[in-house]
Design a protein around this motif. Structure first.
Motif, short mmCIF file in Angstrom:
data_model
loop_
_atom_site.label_atom_id
_atom_site.label_comp_id
_atom_site.label_asym_id
_atom_site.label_seq_id
_atom_site.Cartn_x
_atom_site.Cartn_y
_atom_site.Cartn_z
N ALA A 105 29.05 122.89 39.72
CA ALA A 105 28.05 122.57 40.74
C ALA A 105 27.52 123.91 41.43
N THR A 106 28.45 124.63 41.49
CA THR A 106 27.99 126.08 42.12
C THR A 106 27.21 126.97 41.32
N SER A 107 27.45 126.77 40.12
CA SER A 107 26.86 127.69 39.36
C SER A 107 25.61 127.06 38.70
N GLU A 108 25.34 125.87 39.02
CA GLU A 108 24.06 125.03 38.77
C GLU A 108 24.18 124.77 37.38
N THR A 109 25.33 124.40 37.01
CA THR A 109 25.39 123.95 35.29
C THR A 109 24.57 122.68 35.32
N PRO A 110 23.66 122.34 34.18
CA PRO A 110 23.07 121.10 34.10
C PRO A 110 23.78 119.92 34.07
N GLU A 111 23.50 118.95 34.69
CA GLU A 111 24.50 117.82 34.72
C GLU A 111 24.79 117.29 33.38
N GLN A 112 23.79 117.33 32.63
CA GLN A 112 23.87 116.87 31.21
C GLN A 112 25.03 117.21 30.40
N PHE A 113 25.53 118.39 30.70
CA PHE A 113 26.54 118.92 30.20
C PHE A 113 27.96 118.75 30.69
N LEU A 114 28.06 117.88 31.81
CA LEU A 114 29.23 117.65 32.37
C LEU A 114 29.33 116.20 32.37
N VAL A 115 28.85 115.17 31.53
CA VAL A 115 29.02 114.19 31.86
C VAL A 115 30.55 113.55 31.20
N GLU A 116 30.85 114.26 30.26
CA GLU A 116 32.25 113.98 29.73
C GLU A 116 33.35 114.19 30.89
N LEU A 117 33.05 115.34 31.55
CA LEU A 117 34.08 115.80 32.60
C LEU A 117 33.86 114.85 33.86
N GLN A 118 33.04 114.27 33.99
CA GLN A 118 32.73 113.25 35.03
C GLN A 118 33.35 112.18 34.59
N ARG A 119 33.19 111.63 33.44
CA ARG A 119 33.84 110.48 33.02
C ARG A 119 35.36 110.73 33.10
N GLN A 120 35.84 111.73 32.79
CA GLN A 120 37.52 112.06 32.53
C GLN A 120 37.89 111.98 34.16
#
Length: 207
Positions: free
Chosen positions: A146-161
């Motif tokens: 979030a700090t580095s403004e990574t687009p959320e679409q690339f984080l959905v698996e991390l969110q799931r885990q």
């Protein structure tokens, strides 16, 4: 004495059924399917018979009789040897605290009743510490992204885990609480007699 080879999950479950009663492979398969353990291990006829033969060769179970029911083929009944009992306990003891071998953990959890209640709670406490560390790691990863403004679409698996870890932690805490307050019957000795008869549990083994 040479060291016994590491048990496979199906071998653990076969040996564990024999803690409850002497039985033949057909009965083992019936019991495991009744408990929906076919979700955890393959229960094909050939797999079971191969595993039983290897366990007998390794001295973990033993033949105790052969019977025939009508025109059906002869069925060999097996009993658990002391070495087999110890092997089950050792395997469960090693796998129950782990978080990085999900399939083995599920089998260990399904056979955790083979260990004493207090020991299971202690093993779950060890696993809880690992779960907490993993939860913190995933949250830190999300914060950094979030700090580095990574687009959320690339984080959905991390969110799931991260969500799954939170749920796993909550479920395990609930299980441990039931073990601690003894609202969950544990071990063969605590199974009501009418349930033992229904499920052919005959061995009064107290872990």
């Amino acid at each position: 004495m040479p060291e016994q080879p590491r048990l496979t999950p199906i071998a653990v479950m076969i040996l564990a059924t024999l803690r409850e009663a002497d039985m033949h492979p057909y009965e083992m398969v019936r019991l495991l399917k009744e408990r929906r353990d076919d979700r955890l291990v393959p229960l094909q006829k050939g797999t079971i018979y191969h595993a039983v033969a290897r366990l007998e060769r390794d001295g973990l179970l033993a033949e105790v009789g052969v019977d025939r029911d009508g025109n059906r083929p002869e069925r060999t009944t097996y009993t658990l040897r002391d070495a087999g009992r110890r092997a089950v306990e050792q395997w469960v003891r090693a796998e129950l605290p782990q978080i990085d071998r999900a399939s083995d953990f599920r089998v260990a959890l399904s056979e955790a009743h083979n260990l004493p209640r207090d020991e299971v709670m202690a093993l779950l406490d060890r696993r809880r510490a690992l779960l907490l560390a993993s939860v913190d790691e995933h949250r830190a990863g999300l914060d950094k992204a979030a700090t580095s403004e990574t687009p959320e679409q690339f984080l959905v698996e991390l969110q799931r885990q991260s969500a799954l870890l939170d749920a796993e932690l909550a479920w395990q805490d609930s299980l441990r609480a039931r073990l601690a307050d003894r609202s969950l019957a544990w071990g063969i000795a605590e199974i009501p007699e009418h349930i033992k008869k229904k499920h052919r549990v005959s061995k009064e083994t107290t872990p």
